[in-house]
Enzyme design. Structure first.
Site, PDB file in Angstrom:
ATOM      1  N   GLU A  50      27.488  37.437  28.311  1.00  0.00           N
ATOM      2  CA  GLU A  50      27.163  36.689  29.522  1.00  0.00           C
ATOM      3  C   GLU A  50      25.728  36.943  29.962  1.00  0.00           C
ATOM      4  O   GLU A  50      25.138  37.989  29.662  1.00  0.00           O
ATOM      5  CB  GLU A  50      28.126  37.025  30.658  1.00  0.00           C
ATOM      6  CG  GLU A  50      28.041  38.425  31.205  1.00  0.00           C
ATOM      7  CD  GLU A  50      28.998  38.653  32.381  1.00  0.00           C
ATOM      8  OE1 GLU A  50      29.952  37.860  32.548  1.00  0.00           O
ATOM      9  OE2 GLU A  50      28.782  39.628  33.111  1.00  0.00           O
TER      10      GLU A  50
ATOM     11  N   TYR B 143      25.103  31.287  36.499  1.00  0.00           N
ATOM     12  CA  TYR B 143      25.911  32.157  35.636  1.00  0.00           C
ATOM     13  C   TYR B 143      26.308  31.404  34.376  1.00  0.00           C
ATOM     14  O   TYR B 143      26.744  30.249  34.440  1.00  0.00           O
ATOM     15  CB  TYR B 143      27.186  32.601  36.359  1.00  0.00           C
ATOM     16  CG  TYR B 143      28.159  33.302  35.437  1.00  0.00           C
ATOM     17  CD1 TYR B 143      28.060  34.668  35.207  1.00  0.00           C
ATOM     18  CD2 TYR B 143      29.149  32.588  34.764  1.00  0.00           C
ATOM     19  CE1 TYR B 143      28.924  35.307  34.340  1.00  0.00           C
ATOM     20  CE2 TYR B 143      30.026  33.223  33.894  1.00  0.00           C
ATOM     21  CZ  TYR B 143      29.907  34.576  33.677  1.00  0.00           C
ATOM     22  OH  TYR B 143      30.755  35.204  32.811  1.00  0.00           O
TER      23      TYR B 143
END
Length: 395
Positions: free
Chosen positions: A206, A118
């Site tokens: 993101e 991530y």
């Protein structure tokens, strides 16, 4: 403002990030044709909606057990799955019970995954600067990882003027476990993410997951980007990406009237002037056992037309069983807002109970106007009194 995954990937790719090959389809036939164009290789069909948790979602009323992200190997299955995606609303944790209609599907070449990571970027208000976050345990369970083991979230403060420096990107790449040629690939993607965030006035950017394939390639497999509405005037090309079918009609209507409005899930409508006061109003309603139906800030200089439109928007929600008008007279005097409320009340003619709390400049004159109006308005002496009365009225 939010955009779709495929649009976010386009921005990242233009900034230098490596992404899987993908084609956007607007119908089942286009999805099948995209499968052919990709070469008949395994693909992932990804429903394009402004909501997370797509993979764990369900298509309401379809009777199918797959969600908004589906791995497929055959052409006929691509068309069949796409037909479900386009026909039924997708329900996830973020869409609500009614779900969201799918108007586009991304047909993406499937990638073998050896590792998921991530990476994301937000503004950290505690340090007053953008911050790049990363975690070696990425994927759909990242929220659980962050809650369970916050120490695993790596953070790098980014200078808003200088941007993400190469040494910072390399440092994160090392800490995430990349090695050899992967370090350069990861660094390039991190730099692209930081560039998009900075150049387009993002509030969130993101990549989840950033994957490593068995061959060692590093790819941005999924992406999410949200923009600060206040900066959109600088980016007409980004604003053109807006998909209003994904947005709440009441919120769009409020924006056109110059009102700050966010729809919630409760049954008590709130009409307040000032964002801080609006937050406090929602808090005290919750404290006394109620559920706010919205955040609505009419601002310090609202006029009769804006107040009328605000009431129309509030009362257009069938869930609203009572309304709290909470006004502090500063820039906008209490007698002025009282006049606007009376005029709007007469025009809209609501059928639910109203509680009104006024305080501030010319408060006595404002209260007198409301009392003598003959309208079904319940006065409140203070905010606690107002909250208790509106919660009782809603029940």
């Amino acid at each position: 403002m939010k955009i779709h995954e495929y649009q976010a990937k386009e921005l990242l790719a233009a900034a230098g990030a490596a992404i899987p090959r993908g084609i956007v389809a607007s119908s089942p036939a286009e999805a099948a044709a995209a499968f052919d164009t990709i070469g008949g290789k395994p693909v992932v069909l990804k429903a394009q909606v402004h909501a997370g948790g797509r993979g764990k979602g369900k298509f309401k009323g379809s009777g199918k057990d797959f969600g908004g992200v589906k791995y497929i190997t055959k052409r006929e299955d691509v068309q069949a799955v796409a037909e479900v995606m386009f026909q039924y609303p997708l329900v996830t944790k973020q869409t609500g019970e009614e779900g969201q209609k799918v108007s586009k599907v991304l047909v993406q070449e499937a990638a073998d995954i050896a590792k998921e990571i991530y990476v994301g970027m937000v503004v950290d208000r505690t340090v007053g600067a953008p911050i790049l976050m990363a975690c070696a345990e990425g994927g759909v369970e990242i929220e659980e990882v962050a809650a369970r083991s916050p120490e695993k979230i790596l953070k790098e403060v980014v200078d808003p003027n200088a941007g993400l420096q190469p040494y910072q990107a390399r440092k994160l790449a090392f800490e995430l476990g990349f090695s050899g040629e992967q370090i350069g690939q990861a660094e390039k993607i991190l730099q692209a993410l930081a560039k998009v965030f900075s150049e387009y006035d993002c509030s969130l950017a993101e990549i989840n997951p950033l994957v490593v394939t068995p061959k060692g390639d590093v790819l941005a497999l999924d992406a999410k980007v949200t923009f600060d509405d206040n900066g959109l005037f600088r980016h007409p090309a980004v604003e053109a990406m807006r998909d209003i079918s994904e947005e709440n009609p009441a919120e769009l209507r409020a924006a056109k009237a110059g009102l700050s409005f966010i729809s919630l899930t409760g049954n008590i409508g709130c009409l307040v002037n000032g964002a801080g006061l609006a937050m406090s109003t929602m808090d005290i309603i919750k404290y006394h056992g109620g559920e706010p139906a919205n955040f609505l800030d009419v601002g310090g200089g609202a006029n009769k037309d804006q107040v009328t439109e605000a009431l129309r928007i509030l009362l257009g929600d069938p869930r609203v069983k009572a309304v709290l008008i909470n006004i502090f007279g500063g820039i906008m005097k209490c007698d002025t807002i009282a006049g606007a409320v009376i005029a709007a009340f007469k025009e809209v003619q609501p059928k639910v109970p109203f509680v009104v709390r006024l305080e501030g400049t010319n408060v006595e004159a404002g209260r007198k106007m409301l009392k003598e109006s003959g309208l079904n308005l319940t006065p409140a002496t203070d905010l606690t009194d107002a909250a208790k009365k509106v919660v009782a009225a809603a029940k």
